[in-house]
Design an enzyme around this catalytic site. Sequence first.
Site, PDB file in Angstrom:
ATOM      1  NE  ARG A  38       1.325   2.769   2.132  1.00 33.91           N
ATOM      2  CZ  ARG A  38       1.420   1.665   1.829  1.00 33.91           C
ATOM      3  NH1 ARG A  38       1.270   1.041   0.985  1.00 33.91           N
ATOM      4  NH2 ARG A  38       2.247   0.467   2.541  1.00 33.91           N
ATOM      5  CB  SER A 107       2.265   5.895  10.919  1.00 32.07           C
ATOM      6  OG  SER A 107       2.031   5.969   9.462  1.00 32.07           O
ATOM      7  CE  LYS A 136       2.018   0.272   6.547  1.00 37.11           C
ATOM      8  NZ  LYS A 136       2.345   1.191   7.988  1.00 37.11           N
TER       9      LYS A 136
END
Length: 212
Positions: A38, A107, A136
């Site tokens: 990520r 997600s 995030k």
Amino acid sequence: MWSSGLYVISAENLHPHRSLLSVMEAALKGGATAIQLRDKGSDKKGLIEKGRALQQLACRYRVPFIMNDHLDVALAIDADGVHVGQGDFPLMEARKVLGKDKIIGISTHTKEEAIEAEQQGADYIGVGPVFATSSKDDTEKEIGVGGLKGIIGHVSIPTVAIGGVKLSNAEKVAATGVSGLAVISEVVTSDHIEDTCRRFTKILTETREKDV
């Protein structure tokens, strides 16, 4: 194919003095059953270089390597799969691009999203955020352990809890019946990554044994 266990997601900004590969290999040595790249800051060239290195690393440990978001990078490096968000590349279109043999995760934050993901052919779903997290910038409202349990009870595909999962709360998260735990900061910032991963795995295993 990923089905259960400890799913470790990268976050290079959290370990500036250690390399991405050394951190992720330590997680694999500790028993991670899947790793994900990520990376919101690198350009495509950088993503391909990092992704290819992690794909080769994961292959050595015989676990899946998942690319977050970037289908083009996943294709270029022949990643084992891709993980997309609700606002990213549509799941069914991703399947057309990647083919039936690649892993696609998505997600989800609600029961409806989870059910739709399974209907559209997701191989697994990430469910959360279970707890508040700083990983995030656009964090959804936390769903809590109760919300997690309510969502995963409506699907039959593997489910991975994500968002603020720590050693201190892993047992109650695992007790929901979730297939696995997605962990970022608790692993990558640890001074003893292998041991931290082993402890997560032990918690998962022992909690499942209690429920049998």
